[in-house]
Scaffold this active site. Structure first.
Site, mmCIF file in Angstrom:
data_model
loop_
_atom_site.group_PDB
_atom_site.id
_atom_site.type_symbol
_atom_site.label_atom_id
_atom_site.label_comp_id
_atom_site.label_asym_id
_atom_site.label_seq_id
_atom_site.Cartn_x
_atom_site.Cartn_y
_atom_site.Cartn_z
ATOM 1 N N THR A 70 0.851 -1.076 -0.093
ATOM 2 C CA THR A 70 -0.011 0.006 0.158
ATOM 3 C C THR A 70 0.976 1.214 0.033
ATOM 4 O OG1 THR A 70 -1.817 -1.160 1.260
ATOM 5 C CG2 THR A 70 -1.728 1.337 1.221
ATOM 6 N N ASN A 149 -5.723 -9.208 -7.510
ATOM 7 C CA ASN A 149 -5.779 -9.883 -6.401
ATOM 8 C C ASN A 149 -7.200 -10.583 -6.505
ATOM 9 O OD1 ASN A 149 -6.401 -7.101 -6.315
ATOM 10 N ND2 ASN A 149 -7.211 -7.386 -4.514
ATOM 11 N N GLN A 177 0.672 -9.056 -6.330
ATOM 12 C CA GLN A 177 0.392 -10.598 -6.444
ATOM 13 C C GLN A 177 1.354 -11.353 -7.158
ATOM 14 O OE1 GLN A 177 -2.040 -12.058 -4.826
ATOM 15 N NE2 GLN A 177 -2.877 -10.308 -3.737
ATOM 16 N N SER A 197 5.164 -6.845 -1.646
ATOM 17 C CA SER A 197 4.655 -7.085 -0.006
ATOM 18 C C SER A 197 4.850 -8.390 0.433
ATOM 19 C CB SER A 197 3.245 -6.873 0.012
ATOM 20 O OG SER A 197 2.671 -6.910 1.222
ATOM 21 N N HIS A 199 4.286 -10.239 3.209
ATOM 22 C CA HIS A 199 3.227 -11.124 3.633
ATOM 23 C C HIS A 199 2.366 -11.934 2.579
ATOM 24 C CE1 HIS A 199 -0.509 -9.080 3.593
ATOM 25 N NE2 HIS A 199 0.130 -8.221 3.210
ATOM 26 N N THR A 235 13.185 4.865 11.295
ATOM 27 C CA THR A 235 14.130 3.581 11.449
ATOM 28 C C THR A 235 13.416 2.224 10.747
ATOM 29 O OG1 THR A 235 14.529 4.403 13.549
ATOM 30 C CG2 THR A 235 15.063 2.296 13.387
ATOM 31 N N CYS A 328 -23.291 -10.352 -3.806
ATOM 32 C CA CYS A 328 -24.501 -10.697 -3.948
ATOM 33 C C CYS A 328 -25.751 -9.757 -4.011
ATOM 34 C CB CYS A 328 -24.544 -11.749 -2.962
ATOM 35 S SG CYS A 328 -23.192 -12.802 -3.087
HETATM 36 N N1 PLP Z 1 -2.348 -4.309 -4.191
HETATM 37 C C1 PLP Z 1 -2.554 -5.515 -4.329
HETATM 38 C C2 PLP Z 1 -2.886 -6.071 -5.725
HETATM 39 C C3 PLP Z 1 -2.900 -6.410 -3.248
HETATM 40 O O1 PLP Z 1 -3.418 -7.687 -3.401
HETATM 41 C C4 PLP Z 1 -2.476 -5.986 -2.008
HETATM 42 C C5 PLP Z 1 -2.739 -6.766 -0.728
HETATM 43 O O2 PLP Z 1 -3.776 -6.682 -0.005
HETATM 44 C C6 PLP Z 1 -1.829 -4.515 -1.718
HETATM 45 C C7 PLP Z 1 -1.700 -4.102 -2.768
HETATM 46 C C8 PLP Z 1 -1.766 -4.015 -0.385
HETATM 47 O O3 PLP Z 1 -0.492 -4.788 0.081
HETATM 48 P P1 PLP Z 1 -0.067 -4.537 1.757
HETATM 49 O O4 PLP Z 1 -0.873 -5.328 2.609
HETATM 50 O O5 PLP Z 1 1.178 -4.699 1.790
HETATM 51 O O6 PLP Z 1 -0.313 -3.058 1.813
#
Ligand code: PLP
Length: 387
Positions: A70, A149, A177, A197, A199, A235, A328
């Site tokens: 993000t 995503n 992704q 990212s 995670h 930091t 939905c």
């Molecule tokens: N962009 C995409 C395509 C994502 O799938 C995500 C994940 O949620 C993000 C940005 C944001 O990543 P982060 O969780 O590292 O801020």
């Protein structure tokens, strides 16, 4: 419990955790300190930068650490807009909110025009219209993601880059992704900014990076100390950065194996769903394609349950973690902006399954069994209500 929501986040690899622990304990120094304990932390940060750069065939000077994708997307967009007096932006309505909201903010405060590229009903970019937009604009920033995503669509960023080059546009791609899931060689792409990212590839949360092409100037993004060469004060998250580099190294070490494996899980799921529902099942975007989508994402439009609520919640109740991304019509959620944009399957119960190397074929069988049980029960409920 079965975890099938790996596009949202992934579990931390234990090998990654092992590399992080020393930097959370003995080597706790501040990388900006000049003493030995600080220098030890600095070394670790720079080694991680070197590792990540090498994996992308980039230079260390092109990699900047952030708190995640993000922030990295924010940095790319704000950096381009502040430095290059961008007047036009070309993007897509399928982008992540980290891009759309950032562009929205800048367009409110700057004289910035945003064009959304035309998409077909599976979410693919209309390259002809894209080029037409570029031809008719100047000082343009293009922001188009690599892997979606929600529906897994892959966009040909090499081709986008070549068109950008022709019209001298700045090109940012949200590669969140695909970093760690797709091989990158930045020297073979015309690209200015890509992001990662940790995670999303079995690294720790709250840490990410941006690659900035060496020909692009950069502006401070977070004001403070001179960290990250003055771009981002604060930091550094030393253990996080070390863990991210390790996670990326592991991901690229086993990339082909990973791709084949998750693609196998996905095709197993597709086959089982076809067998179960026949024509009543469909897939959102390109997610059932073996070539035009991420091998780990499958977005399924299920028939609606008559009485049983939403499938995501029913699966959750059975210990299966998947994600909605549905809009939905009979439910009170805001729905997915991606499916709304495609205007497809909005009346269906859409579920995103996203796999990782830790999912197993046996888990797919269990998910299918759970789905069978839920639908059988639904028919039973429906019948008993009718009676
Ligand atoms: N962009 C995409 C395509 C994502 O799938 C995500 C994940 O949620 C993000 C940005 C944001 O990543 P982060 O969780 O590292 O801020």
């Amino acid at each position: 419990e079965i975890y099938c929501d790996n596009a949202a986040t992934t579990s931390l690899d234990l090998e990654v955790l092992d590399t992080m622990i020393p930097y959370l304990t003995n080597h706790f120094g501040n990388p900006s300190s000049s003493h030995a304990i600080g220098r030890k932390a600095r070394e670790a940060v720079e080694e991680a930068r070197h590792k990540i750069a090498k994996l992308l065939n980039a230079s260390e000077n092109d990699i900047f650490f952030t708190s995640g994708a993000t922030e990295a997307n924010n940095l790319a967009i704000s950096g381009a807009i502040k430095t290059y007096e961008v007047r036009n932006v070309i993007t897509s309505r399928l982008e992540h909110k980290a891009v759309l909201q950032t562009l929205g903010q800048y367009s409110q405060h700057n004289d910035l025009e945003i064009d959304f590229v035309r998409l077909d009903n599976r979410g693919n970019v209309d390259f002809e219209q894209f080029e037409w937009l570029l031809k008719n604009n100047q000082q343009t920033l293009v922001s188009l993601m690599h892997g979606n995503n929600e529906i897994g669509n892959l966009t040909d960023i090499k081709k986008i880059g070549e068109i950008c080059k022709k019209y001298d546009a700045i090109f940012h791609s949200d590669t969140t992704q695909t970093i760690g899931k797709h091989r990158f060689d930045v020297t073979k792409l015309y690209i200015d900014y890509i992001v990662g990212s940790s995670h999303k590839f079995h690294g720790p949360k709250g840490v990410g990076f941006i690659y900035i092409n060496k020909y692009r100037k950069i502006q401070p993004h977070i004001y403070g100390g001179a960290q990250e060469r003055g771009t981002r004060g604060g930091t550094e998250n030393v253990a996080g950065i070390v863990g991210m580099a390790k996670a990326l190294e592991i991901a690229y070490r086993n990339l082909e194996e990973y791709e084949n494996y998750v693609a196998f899980l996905k095709s197993k799921m597709i086959t089982a769903l076809h067998d179960l529902f026949g024509d009543e099942i469909s897939f959102n975007g390109e997610s059932d394609s073996t070539t035009d989508s991420l091998p780990n994402i499958l977005n399924v439009a299920f028939p609606n349950l008559k009485k049983g609520g939403v499938l995501v919640n029913r699966l959750d109740a059975l210990g299966i973690a998947v994600s909605g991304g549905s809009a939905c019509s009979n439910l009170t959620n805001n729905g997915s902006h991606v499916l709304k944009t495609l205007n497809r399957n909005l009346d269906k119960d859409s579920v995103r399954f996203s796999f990782c190397k830790y999912n197993t074929p046996a888990e797919i069988d269990l998910i299918i069994k759970a789905i069978v049980d839920i639908y059988e029960q639904d028919i039973f409920v429906r019948k008993s209500v009718q009676n």
